[in-house]
Write a protein that holds these residues in place. Structure first.
Motif, PDB file in Angstrom:
ATOM      1  N   PRO A   5       0.827  -1.212   0.000  1.00 37.16           N
ATOM      2  CA  PRO A   5       0.000   0.000   0.000  1.00 37.16           C
ATOM      3  C   PRO A   5       0.857   1.257   0.000  1.00 37.16           C
ATOM      4  CG  PRO A   5      -0.762  -1.584   1.647  1.00 37.16           C
ATOM      5  CD  PRO A   5       0.545  -2.081   1.148  1.00 37.16           C
ATOM      6  N   ASN A   6       0.433   2.231  -0.810  1.00 39.62           N
ATOM      7  CA  ASN A   6       1.024   3.570  -0.848  1.00 39.62           C
ATOM      8  C   ASN A   6       2.525   3.577  -1.142  1.00 39.62           C
ATOM      9  OD1 ASN A   6      -1.533   4.397  -0.168  1.00 39.62           O
ATOM     10  ND2 ASN A   6      -1.034   4.861   1.964  1.00 39.62           N
ATOM     11  N   ARG A   7       3.020   2.584  -1.826  1.00 36.70           N
ATOM     12  CA  ARG A   7       4.425   2.585  -2.212  1.00 36.70           C
ATOM     13  C   ARG A   7       4.522   2.035  -3.633  1.00 36.70           C
ATOM     14  NH1 ARG A   7       9.109   3.440   0.117  1.00 36.70           N
ATOM     15  NH2 ARG A   7       8.157   3.657   2.170  1.00 36.70           N
ATOM     16  N   ASP A  16      -2.094  10.563 -10.976  1.00 37.71           N
ATOM     17  CA  ASP A  16      -3.431  10.946 -11.447  1.00 37.71           C
ATOM     18  C   ASP A  16      -4.519  10.044 -10.883  1.00 37.71           C
ATOM     19  OD1 ASP A  16      -2.506  13.087 -12.896  1.00 37.71           O
ATOM     20  OD2 ASP A  16      -2.386  11.990 -14.804  1.00 37.71           O
ATOM     21  N   ARG A  17      -4.163   8.793 -10.514  1.00 39.80           N
ATOM     22  CA  ARG A  17      -5.166   7.850 -10.019  1.00 39.80           C
ATOM     23  C   ARG A  17      -5.355   7.907  -8.500  1.00 39.80           C
ATOM     24  NH1 ARG A  17      -2.364   4.586 -13.721  1.00 39.80           N
ATOM     25  NH2 ARG A  17      -1.291   3.463 -12.041  1.00 39.80           N
ATOM     26  N   ILE A  18      -4.507   8.685  -7.815  1.00 36.42           N
ATOM     27  CA  ILE A  18      -4.624   8.753  -6.356  1.00 36.42           C
ATOM     28  C   ILE A  18      -5.931   9.452  -5.976  1.00 36.42           C
ATOM     29  CG2 ILE A  18      -3.604   9.692  -4.242  1.00 36.42           C
ATOM     30  CD1 ILE A  18      -0.880   9.506  -5.559  1.00 36.42           C
ATOM     31  N   LYS A  19      -6.678   8.825  -5.064  1.00 40.03           N
ATOM     32  CA  LYS A  19      -7.943   9.373  -4.592  1.00 40.03           C
ATOM     33  C   LYS A  19      -7.796   9.855  -3.147  1.00 40.03           C
ATOM     34  CE  LYS A  19      -9.991   8.186  -8.425  1.00 40.03           C
ATOM     35  NZ  LYS A  19     -10.323   9.242  -9.407  1.00 40.03           N
ATOM     36  N   PRO A  20      -8.435  10.998  -2.807  1.00 38.66           N
ATOM     37  CA  PRO A  20      -8.345  11.498  -1.429  1.00 38.66           C
ATOM     38  C   PRO A  20      -9.103  10.632  -0.445  1.00 38.66           C
ATOM     39  CG  PRO A  20      -9.894  12.822  -2.709  1.00 38.66           C
ATOM     40  CD  PRO A  20      -9.249  11.878  -3.676  1.00 38.66           C
ATOM     41  N   ARG A  38       1.889  13.931  -1.096  1.00 40.08           N
ATOM     42  CA  ARG A  38       0.845  13.970  -0.068  1.00 40.08           C
ATOM     43  C   ARG A  38      -0.444  14.423  -0.714  1.00 40.08           C
ATOM     44  NH1 ARG A  38       2.783  17.717   4.052  1.00 40.08           N
ATOM     45  NH2 ARG A  38       2.261  19.290   2.476  1.00 40.08           N
ATOM     46  N   ILE A  39      -1.565  13.758  -0.357  1.00 40.24           N
ATOM     47  CA  ILE A  39      -2.873  14.165  -0.843  1.00 40.24           C
ATOM     48  C   ILE A  39      -3.758  14.490   0.357  1.00 40.24           C
ATOM     49  CG2 ILE A  39      -3.708  11.757  -0.988  1.00 40.24           C
ATOM     50  CD1 ILE A  39      -5.443  12.751  -3.407  1.00 40.24           C
ATOM     51  N   THR A  40      -4.383  15.640   0.315  1.00 43.71           N
ATOM     52  CA  THR A  40      -5.259  16.075   1.401  1.00 43.71           C
ATOM     53  C   THR A  40      -6.681  15.595   1.133  1.00 43.71           C
ATOM     54  OG1 THR A  40      -5.876  18.155   0.338  1.00 43.71           O
ATOM     55  CG2 THR A  40      -3.836  18.139   1.645  1.00 43.71           C
ATOM     56  N   PRO A  41      -7.572  15.649   2.131  1.00 40.91           N
ATOM     57  CA  PRO A  41      -8.965  15.251   1.923  1.00 40.91           C
ATOM     58  C   PRO A  41      -9.658  16.059   0.832  1.00 40.91           C
ATOM     59  CG  PRO A  41      -8.485  15.345   4.268  1.00 40.91           C
ATOM     60  CD  PRO A  41      -7.290  15.902   3.566  1.00 40.91           C
TER      61      PRO A  41
END
Length: 428
Positions: A5-7, A16-20, A38-41
């Motif tokens: 996960p997350n690596r 582009d596919r990362i979801k908050p 880092r992705i914020t809510p």
């Protein structure tokens, strides 16, 4: 996505596919250890790098590189490599960034910080400092303060002196030049205390201004005043002009000048006097915030009391000497001072009236210097006055104030009789 996960290797497609999620989440690059996003809510994506500075016993440093879109993935990865390389060499990129920001601090920023300190400066001092940065140092105000050099200071100082010698009082004079560079020296000293380079040394010093030591014009102390034998004529003329005054501002100007001669006040203190600072029944007025920051109650001679009693009070205007001008009170009775100068036979400014008052007290009325200093609220460094003697209530000096006012009336009487004698001689 990868099984871990997350690596993963960060690419444009991956980012582009990362979801908050419900809180900040981090995705780490497998190619450059410590590089991540880092992705914020709210869905904001920001590149970061995390690592430990070698030979520094401190927690890992997390540094923001920049927003996705401003940086591409590859650009951000290159920046991360540079930061990590610096860390391995013992350099903290955060301190480097801070030092770079400090190095860019402008003269205007230093000025803004200096004058905004609560309770440190009077409004007049703040106005003078901001005026010099805005005018004298206009070409420098947006430059890094650390870039100001000795040569720049010497050149600007000499320019001001040259313009002053040409008669351009607005652009320069020895007095204005000295004041301007005293202001600059104070700002540079403040910047040296508040801003530090990466090695801990001051951002700047007074050095560039101190280099003017041999260039500065030594100004003689001003001693201009109304000479003793002219005081009566001036006091007489003020009374006559007051009787003939036809509008509010003219009356205010004349009464203000008379008040200055009766009290020895600074023009800024007298012109801004408000009715709630005056007690006519007990014969005194109060200065809550004079130039020397020594709040004081001062005595009023009977002549001053009578003058103030007949002064008109303007509804909605708190000032004793009101004006239709923007300030609401007379600030500079310039036209009247020209008339006063004509009677005195020499150019006279409002501050010259303060020197006139002092000379009347010391020379003509033989009032001791300490009491004269108290009457003008011009205390020098004195342990007794500062720590043992109450200098906030000076109503006990009413006899001295009365003596000065009576002397003014006596001189006016003498001047009036001389005028009559002269007219008779001319008529004969």
């Amino acid at each position: 996505m990868t099984n871990q996960p997350n690596r993963a290797k960060l690419t444009k497609g991956y980012v582009d596919r990362i979801k908050p999620g419900p809180k900040d989440e981090f995705h780490w690059d497998t190619e450059v250890k410590g590089f991540g996003v880092r992705i914020t809510p709210t869905g904001k994506l920001t590149f970061i790098v995390q690592g430990r500075v070698e030979a520094v016993s401190a927690p890992a440093a997390r540094i923001t590189i920049g927003a996705y879109g401003v940086f591409t993935v590859d650009q951000a990865r290159d920046v991360a490599r540079e930061h990590l390389r610096s860390m391995r060499l013992g350099v903290d990129p955060r301190q480097v960034k801070k030092a770079e920001e400090v190095a860019r601090v402008s003269l205007q920023q230093v000025c803004d910080a200096y004058v905004s300190r609560p309770g440190k400066l009077k409004a007049s001092s703040r106005e003078a400092i901001e005026r010099h940065v805005r005018t004298t140092f206009d070409a420098w105000k947006d430059k890094p303060v650390a870039s100001i050099t000795e040569e720049m200071c010497k050149k600007r100082y000499r320019e001001m002196l040259t313009k002053g010698l040409r008669g351009d009082r607005k652009q320069g004079s020895p007095g204005q030049a000295n004041q301007a560079f005293s202001v600059l020296g104070a700002l540079l000293a403040y910047a040296g205390r508040q801003y530090r380079r990466a090695d801990g040394s001051p951002l700047c010093t007074r050095g560039p201004v101190d280099a003017l030591k041999d260039d500065r014009v030594r100004l003689k102390p001003r001693t201009s005043r109304i000479l003793d034998h002219k005081v009566g004529a001036v006091w007489l003329a003020l009374g006559q002009w007051r009787a003939e005054a036809y509008n509010r501002d003219t009356m205010s100007s004349i009464d203000l000048v008379r008040f200055l001669l009766l009290t020895g006040l600074r023009i800024s203190e007298a012109s801004s006097l408000t009715w709630d600072q005056v007690n006519l029944e007990d014969g005194y007025f109060h200065l809550p915030n004079p130039k020397n920051s020594n709040p004081v109650s001062m005595p009023l001679a009977t002549q001053a009391i009578e003058m103030l009693k007949v002064r008109p009070r303007v509804e909605g205007n708190p000032y004793v000497f009101p004006s239709w001008g923007k300030a609401g009170h007379i600030k500079d009775p310039r036209d009247l001072m020209k008339k006063v100068s004509g009677v005195a036979g020499t150019p006279i400014s409002p501050h010259d009236l303060r020197r006139t008052f002092t000379n009347i007290a010391l020379r003509s009325c033989r009032i001791e210097k300490f009491r004269t200093d108290l009457l003008t609220n011009h205390l020098t460094r004195d342990v007794t006055a500062e720590h043992y003697f109450d200098t906030t209530n000076l109503q006990w000096l009413a006899p001295e104030a009365q003596k000065i006012a009576d002397w003014l009336d006596q001189q006016a009487t003498i001047a009036a009789s001389e005028n009559v004698t002269r007219l008779r001689a001319e008529a004969a």
